[in-house]
Design a protein around this motif. Structure first.
Motif, mmCIF file in Angstrom:
data_model
loop_
_atom_site.group_PDB
_atom_site.id
_atom_site.type_symbol
_atom_site.label_atom_id
_atom_site.label_comp_id
_atom_site.label_asym_id
_atom_site.label_seq_id
_atom_site.Cartn_x
_atom_site.Cartn_y
_atom_site.Cartn_z
ATOM 1 N N THR A 42 11.192 7.278 7.925
ATOM 2 C CA THR A 42 11.025 6.688 6.593
ATOM 3 C C THR A 42 9.730 5.883 6.540
ATOM 4 N N THR A 43 9.043 5.983 5.425
ATOM 5 C CA THR A 43 7.795 5.240 5.233
ATOM 6 C C THR A 43 7.782 4.622 3.845
ATOM 7 N N GLU A 44 6.965 3.605 3.693
ATOM 8 C CA GLU A 44 6.718 2.985 2.382
ATOM 9 C C GLU A 44 8.021 2.629 1.675
ATOM 10 N N VAL A 45 8.889 1.935 2.416
ATOM 11 C CA VAL A 45 10.176 1.517 1.858
ATOM 12 C C VAL A 45 9.946 0.303 0.958
ATOM 13 N N SER A 46 10.481 0.339 -0.237
ATOM 14 C CA SER A 46 10.307 -0.764 -1.187
ATOM 15 C C SER A 46 11.555 -0.883 -2.048
ATOM 16 N N THR A 47 11.661 -2.009 -2.745
ATOM 17 C CA THR A 47 12.767 -2.206 -3.678
ATOM 18 C C THR A 47 12.205 -2.488 -5.064
ATOM 19 N N SER A 48 13.070 -2.388 -6.060
ATOM 20 C CA SER A 48 12.644 -2.704 -7.425
ATOM 21 C C SER A 48 12.501 -4.200 -7.629
ATOM 22 N N PHE A 96 0.849 -1.186 0.000
ATOM 23 C CA PHE A 96 0.000 0.000 0.000
ATOM 24 C C PHE A 96 0.887 1.239 0.000
ATOM 25 N N LEU A 97 0.494 2.226 -0.771
ATOM 26 C CA LEU A 97 1.190 3.515 -0.782
ATOM 27 C C LEU A 97 0.128 4.605 -0.657
ATOM 28 N N VAL A 98 0.215 5.363 0.431
ATOM 29 C CA VAL A 98 -0.729 6.452 0.682
ATOM 30 C C VAL A 98 0.040 7.765 0.588
#
Length: 1024
Positions: free
Chosen positions: A690-696, A643-645
């Protein structure tokens, strides 16, 4: 030429000139486009290429690498990045800011055309798009009514679409959601095999049978006849009765091996408005069109359509013009309030209504004159150009105040009205020209700033410059004329004051007496004063690390976006179920006005986007950022679901420049990059804020890999292409022709019946007719295995790259990145692997570097202007000591208001560089007059100049501060963006003014002693 004298002698000419300016300015204002930000283009070009059926590795090797190699030679290219995913290659070219993007896009197309011939035959034609904020819709509607979704879709496509596209300024209209009719032909694979037919044969017969073929023309007698063979299908029954082959039993009709369905297919993305299915209508504007005007025209047309179609209604899901109009209205309101406050200060100091009106007239005349120049420069009325006007409201009366105060002082000393106006204006004209030019000189370098900061602030810089030059001309020409015409002989404005202004005058006299004592003591204890001020500056610098840094202040646009991504390969039904759940969860949030959902957004069934429109800011207690945090807490905790808000960015800058934090890891091995990305992501997650940390490297896609037994396959004449085409037909329908009815055209799609029940076992046992005519099960020709495969392969500057992305919440971007870089300093990278920091952090550093350059250049220009004014290098040097004093107010104002130093706030610092020296110029100019021309001793000249100039200095400072004060309060739409600029300017101006009144006299005396000492030594050497 003495413009003041000329104006006094020709008052009618001045009046006519003013009226002409007002007339032309009013026309210019009415024709200026209205937008949120200045119009600019992102230096980004996208090259998109399809390669159906190919996996990420094949797309990378066969398409992406070839295109990258050619495109890397395009002029002005800063970086090139790419993504290779299933059946698709996407290359993003980032150019230097300021590059002619039309030419860059043209050169990109030429390079793509050159390399296209080297790509595989089944690769689609590459599409080149120039990305800019105007690609985002400015308004979206949801369509509902008593009709079915199919009927509403038809109305939207045949009626609404055409009417909206005709509106001036509309670039594109997209229809989403609803249903569209299509003809689906599904054949039973077992029946096809039993009749001895092939799937390709059936497809070819259907395509060839649905054609009208032109056969040329003949001449029969005296007539010429065209020949056309009619073959298009006229009904569904005709398709079912189509003969597709024959055997010993006779002709074989299509209905014997399959079925023909006349269906309504859901249009993706599926659209919902407030929990109900809807047909969505999205409107994009042309790049140079007025957002507000286009939006209003679209709404007017929609209302007209509603009146025509009584059974259909439209509801606005998103309208950019609302925030644009509210923001512009708010700025205008703040500017008017600032002007009123400045006028009140003028009245309290001048004590006379006529005098207040005389000075106050410089504001509307200067503003109207500015509109003329803004119009001919091609700018719009936006957050920054109007913000520049609001910023300059208080400064617009500075020149008028100095001239008026000096004119009335001359008249108090016995001068006639005309003589007082001429002499009073002439005496200070040089000083106010220098003061105005210093402000202009400070802003001028902003025009040369590169990057997004330059594109945003150049219009603001020009606007402030235009307004100040206009106010200077008004002060020199109009103010003296009005004093002669409106204030008759015998009127002593400095004494004939109302009760409250007299009280203010009494307080001011006491303040002048107190200032005289402080000044005398300061001149006696010069080194103590210097050491004290140096100590205050050092202490302030020690506090500066407490001030955070950000790129742009977050702006409450009243819109929140929720992006949902399920595990790769999830069917759209699962995505829809999750969206329904989210809609239920957020339905109780009182700040939400409507929810517009799109399921299957971006062409991916596992993705969805929910656009939340909040109630107007004035009607809710919580801002969008608080509401967004609450919504984040409401999201279900589901494995594999991301989820990305985010709070919506109106200008699209965040989308184009990336996430707040973007760490790129470059190397060759995808496996190593994935491991490194996950390790770095864990480090980033450990940093507070930090929020909504993601990788490719998201959750891998599972795929069925078919490995051909080449020896066995060759005996049947089967190639990988044959099996791939056969499997493709099994899993999805293909567009093979069109069905026309009542002037409309519908797709005819062809595929296998029962594809929804396919499994690995059924695929393996499926019989395939080979080129030799044999029926062979797939498992006899190939081995099927389940394997993991990367969802995508990312590359940057032609190297494989893994990305770690994150956003920041609750802390400033700079402090978060300091923590991240500190933790990353101990991270060991394998050989030949590299790390780069990108995203908004990189753009922020670049912008600050450019603005620091502009500030430094501005300070140099300010010094040069003052040197030219004073014909000396010494006196400008004295005045330049006021600049460090602004640092005290800047840092304290940011800390007290809990405001970060953004590029918006930095423009306030540049503003200060131009205006804080004005007080020093006025004071030093008068000290020189008394000291070098009137015969005063140095200290007498300093004290007398300080007492005389205290009143106009306080007036100009207070009018400027109160003119900006409404902006600094942060009230109204768009306040988050404009407030930091005003806060910094007010803080720096207050402290520098107070301290300048002490520092400039002390520095003047010290450097004058040095001058006299050097002169004495020089004369002694010369005489000896």
């Amino acid at each position: 030429m003495n413009l003041s004298k000329l104006g006094i002698k020709r008052p009618v000419t001045i009046l006519m000139a003013v009226l002409i300016v007002i007339l032309i300015g009013s026309i210019s204002f009415s024709r200026l486009p209205i937008d949120l930000y200045p119009d600019f283009e992102f230096p980004v070009v996208l090259v998109s290429t399809s390669y159906n059926g190919a996996g990420p590795h094949e797309v990378e090797s066969m398409v992406t690498r070839n295109l990258e190699s050619a495109l890397s030679t395009v002029d002005g290219l800063e970086s090139i990045s790419s993504t290779s995913r299933y059946g698709h290659s996407e290359i993003i070219l980032m150019f230097d800011w300021g590059v002619d993007m039309d030419f860059a896009a043209l050169e990109t197309r030429e390079m793509v055309d050159l390399v296209s011939e080297q790509l595989p035959n089944d690769v689609g034609k590459p599409i080149v798009l120039q990305l800019n904020p105007n690609m985002m819709p400015i308004i979206q509607f949801g369509m509902s009514g008593d009709l079915t979704l199919t009927e509403m879709t038809e109305i939207a496509e045949t009626n609404v679409l055409n009417q909206l596209e005709r509106i001036e300024g509309v670039a594109n209209v997209d229809i989403g959601g609803g249903y569209e009719r299509q003809i689906e032909i599904l054949v039973d694979p077992y029946k096809v095999n039993s009749y001895g037919l092939s799937y390709e044969q059936i497809m070819e017969v259907i395509s060839a049978s649905n054609l009208d073929v032109s056969g040329g023309e003949i001449i029969d007698g005296e007539r010429r006849y065209g020949i056309r063979t009619l073959g298009e299908f006229q009904s569904i029954e005709e398709i079912e009765e189509l003969i597709i082959g024959s055997n010993q039993g006779g002709p074989i009709k299509l209905k014997e091996v399959g079925r023909v369905n006349d269906i309504n297919q859901e249009i993706q993305p599926l659209s919902r408005l407030n929990g109900e299915p809807t047909v969505s209508i999205s409107v994009q504007k042309e790049s140079d069109a007025n957002t507000v005007a286009v939006s209003q025209a679209v709404i007017k047309e929609i209302q007209s359509i509603e009146e025509t179609l009584s059974n259909v209604t439209f509801e606005v899901a998103m309208d950019q013009s609302e925030i644009v109009q509210d923001t512009i209205d708010s700025i205008v309101e703040m500017a008017i309030i600032g002007a009123i406050l400045a006028m009140i200060i003028l009245y309290l100091f001048l004590g006379n209504f006529k005098a207040t009106i005389i000075v106050g007239l410089s504001i509307p005349i200067s503003v109207i004159a500015t509109f003329i120049l803004v119009y001919f420069r091609g700018d719009s009325l936006n957050l920054l150009t109007l913000g520049g006007l609001a910023l300059g409201i208080g400064m617009m009366v500075d020149s008028a105040i100095v001239i008026l105060e000096n004119i009335f002082r001359k008249r108090e000393l016995g001068a006639e009205p005309v003589e007082g106006a001429e002499e009073g204006a002439k005496e200070v004209t040089g000083a106010i020209i220098a003061a105005t030019l210093t402000t202009v000189a400070a802003f001028l370098p902003v025009v040369f700033v590169e990057g997004i900061a330059g594109l945003l602030f150049a219009p603001l810089s020009w606007t402030v410059t235009f307004s100040l030059i206009g106010s200077l001309v008004v002060a020199i020409t109009v103010i003296p004329v009005l004093t002669v015409k409106l204030v008759p002989k015998g009127t002593n404005i400095l004494k004939e004051k109302a009760k409250i202004p007299k009280m203010v005058d009494g307080l001011l006299n006491k303040l002048i007496a107190f200032y005289e004592k402080v000044l005398k003591n300061g001149l006696k204890r010069r080194f103590i004063v210097m050491l004290t001020l140096v100590g205050i500056i050092v202490l302030t610098v020690l506090l500066s690390p407490l001030v955070g840094f950000d790129f742009l202040p977050a702006m409450d646009t009243g819109e929140i976006v929720i992006q949902v991504e399920l595990p790769k390969g999830s069917p759209i039904s699962n995505t829809a179920d999750l969206v329904f759940d989210i809609e239920d969860r957020i339905s109780e949030v009182p700040e939400i006005n409507n929810v517009f959902s799109q399921i299957g957004s971006g062409g991916n069934e596992e993705e969805a986007t929910l656009n939340l429109k909040l109630v107007p800011e004035r009607e809710r207690e919580k801002d969008a950022f608080v509401v967004a945090n609450e919504i984040r807490e409401m999201m279900p905790n589901l494995p594999g679901v991301d989820f990305l808000v985010v709070e919506q960015d109106m200008a699209g800058t965040a989308t184009a420049l990336g996430d707040d934090i973007e760490i790129a890891i470059r190397g060759n091995s995808l496996e190593t990059l994935e491991v490194l990305s996950e390790e770095i992501a864990d480090i980033v997650r450990s940093v507070e804020g930090t929020t909504e940390v993601s990788t490719s490297f998201d959750e891998p896609r599972y795929e069925i890999q078919i490995e051909l037994d080449r020896d066995r396959a060759q005996t049947f004449g089967v190639t990988p292409y044959h099996i791939g085409s056969f499997i493709s037909l099994m899993t999805d329908t293909q567009l093979i022709s069109f069905y026309r009815e009542d002037g409309e055209e519908y797709n005819i799609r062809y595929g296998f019946d029962g594809k929804e029940n396919l499994s690995i076992d059924t695929i393996q046992t499926m019989l395939m007719r080979t080129p030799t005519g044999d029926l062979v099960p797939i498992e006899e020709l190939a081995t099927l295995t389940i394997a993991q495969a990367p969802e995508q392969i990312s590359r940057e500057n032609q190297m494989r790259t893994g990305f770690v992305n994150a956003n920041v919440s609750g802390r400033d971007l700079s402090s978060v990145m300091v923590d991240v870089e500190e933790l990353m300093s101990d991270f060991d990278l394998p050989d030949n692997y590299f790390i780069d920091y990108a995203g908004l952090y990189e753009e922020m550093n670049y912008a600050f570097t450019e603005l620091i350059f502009a500030l430094g250049l501005g300070i140099i220009l300010v010094y040069m202007v003052m040197a030219a004014q004073f014909e000396s290098l010494l006196y400008p040097f004295i005045i330049m000591f006021t600049l460090p004093l602004t640092l005290i107010g800047v840092i304290l104002s940011l800390l007290l208001t809990n405001t970060t130093l953004s590029i918006i706030a930095f423009v306030g610092i540049i503003t200060l560089a131009g205006i804080v020296v004005n007080n020093g110029i006025v004071m030093v100019d008068y000290i020189n007059l008394l000291y070098h021309q009137k015969g005063f001793s140095r200290n007498e000249a300093i004290i007398e100049a300080g007492k005389t100039r205290l009143r106009p200095i306080l007036m100009t400072t207070l009018t400027t501060v109160l003119g900006m004060f409404p902006m600094a309060l942060g009230i109204g739409e768009g306040a988050e963006v404009r407030a930091p600029m005003a806060i910094v300017t007010i803080g720096g101006l207050i402290t520098s003014t107070i301290l300048t009144l002490i520092l400039v006299p002390v520095i003047y005396s010290l450097l004058d002693d040095l001058r006299l000492f050097i002169s004495k030594k020089y004369n002694k050497i010369k005489t000896s």
